[in-house]
Write an enzyme that holds these catalytic residues in place. Sequence first.
Site, PDB file in Angstrom:
ATOM      1  N   GLY A 131      39.004  78.376  10.769  1.00 58.05           N
ATOM      2  CA  GLY A 131      38.227  79.691  11.534  1.00 58.05           C
ATOM      3  C   GLY A 131      36.917  79.042  12.119  1.00 58.05           C
ATOM      4  N   SER A 152      36.334  77.952  15.927  1.00 58.54           N
ATOM      5  CA  SER A 152      36.403  78.331  17.579  1.00 58.54           C
ATOM      6  C   SER A 152      36.173  79.777  17.769  1.00 58.54           C
ATOM      7  CB  SER A 152      37.301  77.713  18.347  1.00 58.54           C
ATOM      8  OG  SER A 152      37.556  76.306  18.069  1.00 58.54           O
ATOM      9  N   SER A 207      45.174  78.136  14.895  1.00 60.89           N
ATOM     10  CA  SER A 207      46.577  77.632  14.830  1.00 60.89           C
ATOM     11  C   SER A 207      47.382  78.118  13.398  1.00 60.89           C
ATOM     12  CB  SER A 207      46.550  76.141  14.535  1.00 60.89           C
ATOM     13  OG  SER A 207      46.110  75.445  15.767  1.00 60.89           O
ATOM     14  N   GLU A 236      39.510  66.449   9.474  1.00 60.88           N
ATOM     15  CA  GLU A 236      40.416  67.013  10.388  1.00 60.88           C
ATOM     16  C   GLU A 236      40.710  65.960  11.394  1.00 60.88           C
ATOM     17  OE1 GLU A 236      39.270  70.652  12.123  1.00 60.88           O
ATOM     18  OE2 GLU A 236      40.846  70.608  13.727  1.00 60.88           O
TER      19      GLU A 236
HETATM   20  C1  LIG Z   1      46.503  73.081  19.982  1.00 63.15           C
HETATM   21  C2  LIG Z   1      45.074  73.514  19.579  1.00 63.15           C
HETATM   22  C3  LIG Z   1      45.086  73.900  18.316  1.00 63.15           C
HETATM   23  C4  LIG Z   1      43.717  74.524  18.066  1.00 63.15           C
HETATM   24  N1  LIG Z   1      43.561  74.896  16.718  1.00 63.15           N
HETATM   25  C5  LIG Z   1      42.494  75.584  16.233  1.00 63.15           C
HETATM   26  C6  LIG Z   1      42.315  76.163  15.023  1.00 63.15           C
HETATM   27  O1  LIG Z   1      43.122  76.057  14.230  1.00 63.15           O
HETATM   28  N2  LIG Z   1      40.980  76.558  14.685  1.00 63.15           N
HETATM   29  C7  LIG Z   1      39.928  76.371  15.594  1.00 63.15           C
HETATM   30  O2  LIG Z   1      38.842  76.856  15.383  1.00 63.15           O
HETATM   31  N3  LIG Z   1      39.897  76.159  16.849  1.00 63.15           N
HETATM   32  C8  LIG Z   1      41.329  75.489  17.416  1.00 63.15           C
HETATM   33  N4  LIG Z   1      41.349  75.000  18.467  1.00 63.15           N
HETATM   34  C9  LIG Z   1      40.232  75.216  19.574  1.00 63.15           C
HETATM   35  C10 LIG Z   1      39.633  73.870  19.869  1.00 63.15           C
HETATM   36  O3  LIG Z   1      39.005  73.185  18.697  1.00 63.15           O
HETATM   37  C11 LIG Z   1      38.731  73.991  20.986  1.00 63.15           C
HETATM   38  O4  LIG Z   1      39.614  74.108  22.121  1.00 63.15           O
HETATM   39  C12 LIG Z   1      37.886  72.713  21.320  1.00 63.15           C
HETATM   40  O5  LIG Z   1      36.861  72.794  20.319  1.00 63.15           O
HETATM   41  C13 LIG Z   1      37.207  72.804  22.633  1.00 63.15           C
HETATM   42  O6  LIG Z   1      36.574  73.947  22.844  1.00 63.15           O
HETATM   43  P1  LIG Z   1      36.817  75.059  23.989  1.00 63.15           P
HETATM   44  O7  LIG Z   1      38.419  75.296  24.226  1.00 63.15           O
HETATM   45  O8  LIG Z   1      35.990  76.395  23.719  1.00 63.15           O
HETATM   46  O9  LIG Z   1      36.380  74.199  25.301  1.00 63.15           O
HETATM   47  P2  LIG Z   1      34.897  74.035  25.962  1.00 63.15           P
HETATM   48  O10 LIG Z   1      33.966  73.760  24.710  1.00 63.15           O
HETATM   49  O11 LIG Z   1      34.699  75.277  26.588  1.00 63.15           O
HETATM   50  O12 LIG Z   1      35.013  72.927  26.857  1.00 63.15           O
HETATM   51  C14 LIG Z   1      35.594  72.849  27.992  1.00 63.15           C
HETATM   52  C15 LIG Z   1      35.556  71.458  28.578  1.00 63.15           C
HETATM   53  O13 LIG Z   1      34.118  71.163  28.818  1.00 63.15           O
HETATM   54  C16 LIG Z   1      33.774  69.807  28.211  1.00 63.15           C
HETATM   55  N5  LIG Z   1      32.478  69.921  27.562  1.00 63.15           N
HETATM   56  C17 LIG Z   1      32.115  70.657  26.601  1.00 63.15           C
HETATM   57  N6  LIG Z   1      30.767  70.497  26.197  1.00 63.15           N
HETATM   58  C18 LIG Z   1      30.565  69.292  26.472  1.00 63.15           C
HETATM   59  C19 LIG Z   1      29.432  68.323  26.486  1.00 63.15           C
HETATM   60  N7  LIG Z   1      28.406  68.819  25.573  1.00 63.15           N
HETATM   61  N8  LIG Z   1      29.464  67.219  26.931  1.00 63.15           N
HETATM   62  C20 LIG Z   1      30.489  66.943  27.977  1.00 63.15           C
HETATM   63  N9  LIG Z   1      31.798  67.639  28.057  1.00 63.15           N
HETATM   64  C21 LIG Z   1      31.528  68.898  27.429  1.00 63.15           C
HETATM   65  C22 LIG Z   1      35.090  69.802  27.147  1.00 63.15           C
HETATM   66  O14 LIG Z   1      35.205  68.387  26.861  1.00 63.15           O
HETATM   67  C23 LIG Z   1      36.179  70.238  27.869  1.00 63.15           C
HETATM   68  O15 LIG Z   1      36.501  69.478  28.845  1.00 63.15           O
HETATM   69  C24 LIG Z   1      42.567  74.248  18.948  1.00 63.15           C
HETATM   70  C25 LIG Z   1      43.101  73.983  20.084  1.00 63.15           C
HETATM   71  C26 LIG Z   1      44.141  73.396  20.480  1.00 63.15           C
HETATM   72  C27 LIG Z   1      44.296  72.935  21.988  1.00 63.15           C
END
Ligand SMILES: Cc1cc2nc3c(=O)[nH]c(=O)nc-3n(C[C@H](O)[C@H](O)[C@H](O)COP(=O)(O)OP(=O)(O)OC[C@H]3O[C@@H](n4cnc5c(N)ncnc54)[C@H](O)[C@@H]3O)c2cc1C
Length: 384
Positions: A132, A134, A166, A251
């Site tokens: 828990g 994101s 997930s 992780e």
């Molecule tokens: C298959 C899968 C399973 C997942 N399972 C879980 C789960 O079980 N629990 C959970 O909590 N989360 C989970 N996640 C979420 C995952 O951790 C997030 O998708 C990830 O941390 C990115 O966050 P976001 O999607 O909000 O993208 P954002 O943070 O909005 O990023 C969007 C883009 O901007 C870029 N970016 C952002 N900040 C910066 C920076 N400071 N410098 C350069 N580039 C930057 C990123 O690299 C990315 O390309 C899962 C994701 C996937 C795809």
Amino acid sequence: MGSLQLPVAHLSEKTELIRAEVREFLTNEQDKGTFEPRCDQWLNGYSPELTKKLGEKGWIGMTWPKKYGGHERSALERYVLTEELLAAGAPVGAQWIADRQTGPLLLRYGTEEQRTEFLPKIAKGECYFAIGLSEPNAGSDLAAVRTKAVKTEGGWLLNGSKIWTSGAHHAHYMITLCRTSPLDPEKRHAGMSQLLVDLSAPGVTIRPIYAMTGEHHFNEIIFEDVFIPENRLVGEEGNGWKQSMTELAYERSGPERILSTFPLLQELTYQIQQRGDAQLMTHVSMLVARLWTLRQMSIGIAHMLEKGETPDIAAALVKDMGNKFEMQVAEITRLLIPTSPSVSAASRLDRLMAESILQAPGFTLRGGTTEVMRGIVAKGVIKK
Ligand SMILES: Cc1cc2nc3c(=O)[nH]c(=O)nc-3n(C[C@H](O)[C@H](O)[C@H](O)COP(=O)(O)OP(=O)(O)OC[C@H]3O[C@@H](n4cnc5c(N)ncnc54)[C@H](O)[C@@H]3O)c2cc1C
């Protein structure tokens, strides 16, 4: 600028002993029809039946103390086990998170009561956990977490939401990062805590988010005045950020960051062997050589974990390189032999290709994005 040190570690003969045992078990299970090899099954595959059997074999919580249902084996023995589960494409998503990170987190920060209550159930393959972290506006920038727990008599009242969770629809509990003090813009990492949330509690709503495969893997979770008893605080109040970073090191550091598409690589190798084409086999050998290098680095990380170190920078590097490799397995397969990818295709190669292509976009997001991993490596190495 400092340098990044990764020890050269080898798997000893004793460690290797478990490999044959796990391989034989998994081959028997495949023959019995319990599963067929698929890509990315450590996160997307779910088989309570197989998880229970793995628990009975002593292959969940392998490194944990016996008094909590563990088996006191080494981290490198666990490495061999996980490598075999991944290579076989076995559906092990039910236990993966609890075995990989919840257990170690509770061992490090949990209370005796929490360890005694949860670890034996996890080790038996009967209790699953979700991650828990994101939230809709807190992904890479995890410090923007807004889910909030407010003190009430005997515990906390939790409100807010989590996203991309997930397997939450299968999980019994979730370690939830939340704010237990108001946000201080000067100290964004302060005032957070981790709560162990029962996902069947009143006020918890779990909504599916369907992936482009059509599968239900992700979820959105809403908390509305969910009562969390005070004995479900993990570690110290206000220490949630540091604890979550420890959890993320577990992780990011495992062989699942390089082996998600291994079943496809194996099938590609088999197909090209059948054709007897030496030139095509050279390309496959180049892929295998890269995998071997990544594996050596990954074993180095397991070795560091065994010694009680926190290899966060090395893990970020291997995750980034490993995710790229996992994706290239499908890219290179496409260039080497004709395929018609479809999840329902009769040919195993076509099915594995479809799974790899459809799951690949998530590889570089889950557990932290490529850009974030590179930021960790750059900042870490410069600081040293
Ligand atoms: C298959 C899968 C399973 C997942 N399972 C879980 C789960 O079980 N629990 C959970 O909590 N989360 C989970 N996640 C979420 C995952 O951790 C997030 O998708 C990830 O941390 C990115 O966050 P976001 O999607 O909000 O993208 P954002 O943070 O909005 O990023 C969007 C883009 O901007 C870029 N970016 C952002 N900040 C910066 C920076 N400071 N410098 C350069 N580039 C930057 C990123 O690299 C990315 O390309 C899962 C994701 C996937 C795809």
